[in-house]
Write a protein that holds these residues in place. Structure first.
Motif, PDB file in Angstrom:
ATOM      1  N   ARG A  91       0.859  -1.257   0.068  1.00 24.69           N
ATOM      2  CA  ARG A  91       0.013  -0.192   0.227  1.00 24.69           C
ATOM      3  C   ARG A  91       0.700   1.105  -0.320  1.00 24.69           C
ATOM      4  NH1 ARG A  91      -3.046  -0.639   4.509  1.00 24.69           N
ATOM      5  NH2 ARG A  91      -2.283   0.463   6.015  1.00 24.69           N
ATOM      6  N   GLN A 147      -0.824  -1.618  -5.513  1.00 24.87           N
ATOM      7  CA  GLN A 147      -2.007  -1.445  -5.002  1.00 24.87           C
ATOM      8  C   GLN A 147      -2.955  -3.020  -4.647  1.00 24.87           C
ATOM      9  OE1 GLN A 147      -3.229   0.282  -2.462  1.00 24.87           O
ATOM     10  NE2 GLN A 147      -5.105  -0.655  -2.297  1.00 24.87           N
ATOM     11  N   GLU A 182      -1.500  -5.665  -2.847  1.00 24.51           N
ATOM     12  CA  GLU A 182      -2.162  -5.344  -1.494  1.00 24.51           C
ATOM     13  C   GLU A 182      -3.303  -5.934  -0.738  1.00 24.51           C
ATOM     14  OE1 GLU A 182      -3.685  -1.928   2.290  1.00 24.51           O
ATOM     15  OE2 GLU A 182      -3.799  -1.881   0.164  1.00 24.51           O
ATOM     16  N   LEU A 183      -4.383  -5.725  -2.582  1.00 25.59           N
ATOM     17  CA  LEU A 183      -6.295  -5.661  -2.180  1.00 25.59           C
ATOM     18  C   LEU A 183      -5.825  -7.568  -2.011  1.00 25.59           C
ATOM     19  CD1 LEU A 183      -9.162  -5.342  -2.628  1.00 25.59           C
ATOM     20  CD2 LEU A 183      -8.945  -5.704  -4.849  1.00 25.59           C
ATOM     21  N   ASN A 202      -4.432  -8.658   1.345  1.00 23.55           N
ATOM     22  CA  ASN A 202      -5.782  -8.372   2.177  1.00 23.55           C
ATOM     23  C   ASN A 202      -6.744  -9.543   2.040  1.00 23.55           C
ATOM     24  OD1 ASN A 202      -4.434  -6.382   3.539  1.00 23.55           O
ATOM     25  ND2 ASN A 202      -5.702  -4.795   2.559  1.00 23.55           N
ATOM     26  N   ASP A 217      -9.516  -3.180   6.356  1.00 22.43           N
ATOM     27  CA  ASP A 217      -8.685  -3.078   5.859  1.00 22.43           C
ATOM     28  C   ASP A 217      -9.021  -3.359   4.578  1.00 22.43           C
ATOM     29  OD1 ASP A 217      -7.490  -1.833   8.489  1.00 22.43           O
ATOM     30  OD2 ASP A 217      -5.848  -2.942   7.825  1.00 22.43           O
ATOM     31  N   THR A 218      -9.554  -4.273   3.933  1.00 20.38           N
ATOM     32  CA  THR A 218      -9.711  -5.219   2.194  1.00 20.38           C
ATOM     33  C   THR A 218     -11.319  -4.158   1.838  1.00 20.38           C
ATOM     34  OG1 THR A 218      -9.597  -7.571   3.499  1.00 20.38           O
ATOM     35  CG2 THR A 218     -10.563  -6.991   0.803  1.00 20.38           C
ATOM     36  N   SER A 260      -8.751  -1.165   1.026  1.00 19.92           N
ATOM     37  CA  SER A 260      -7.413  -2.153  -0.525  1.00 19.92           C
ATOM     38  C   SER A 260      -8.707  -1.705  -1.666  1.00 19.92           C
ATOM     39  CB  SER A 260      -7.798  -3.011  -0.454  1.00 19.92           C
ATOM     40  OG  SER A 260      -6.633  -2.950   0.954  1.00 19.92           O
ATOM     41  N   HIS A 316      -8.277   1.714  -2.670  1.00 24.96           N
ATOM     42  CA  HIS A 316      -7.678   3.216  -3.344  1.00 24.96           C
ATOM     43  C   HIS A 316      -8.397   2.209  -4.506  1.00 24.96           C
ATOM     44  CE1 HIS A 316      -5.032   3.766   0.096  1.00 24.96           C
ATOM     45  NE2 HIS A 316      -6.276   4.803   0.106  1.00 24.96           N
TER      46      HIS A 316
END
Length: 123
Positions: A47, A66, A69-70, A73, A83-84, A87, A90
């Motif tokens: 992230r 990103q 990260e997704l 998560n 947090d998901t 993601s 973003h």
């Protein structure tokens, strides 16, 4: 003493993006070796790397980080974790920045899904 991540975030706000990118990349490599690739802290590094790349104007690189990260998560935290949902937000922002409205809307729908499954915590 401040955490290295906090120091790196200061660098992104001060315009020292290449130094921040270098340090986040090093942190990413070390965390992957210590925790393995599917860990929440590895996702955080992705992230932060995405944020640095976004501010540097590298939208393709930002989307790639990103997306990593997704995926982490989703698998580590689940679809119902805030947090998901963050993601997904973003990803939608980055795709919107590239004028790819259809892809941005797909990720916004991921946020809507997360809101459906996230239950408010009882006091």
């Amino acid at each position: 003493m401040r955490c290295p991540v906090e120091v790196n975030l200061d660098w992104t706000t001060e315009g020292m993006l290449s130094e921040a990118y270098t340090l986040f990349s090093e942190a990413f490599s070390i965390l992957q070796q210590v925790t393995g690739p599917m860990h929440r802290e590895v996702a955080n590094c992705c992230r932060y790397l995405a944020m640095v790349l976004y501010h540097a104007g590298d939208m393709a690189g930002a989307i790639m980080q990103q997306h990593k990260e997704l995926i982490i998560n989703e698998r580590c935290l689940g679809l119902d974790h805030p947090d998901t949902a963050h993601s997904y937000g973003h990803m939608a922002l980055f795709y919107h920045g590239l004028n790819q409205a259809e892809l941005a809307l797909r990720h916004v729908s991921g946020i809507a899904l997360a809101k459906l499954v996230i239950r408010p915590r009882s006091p």
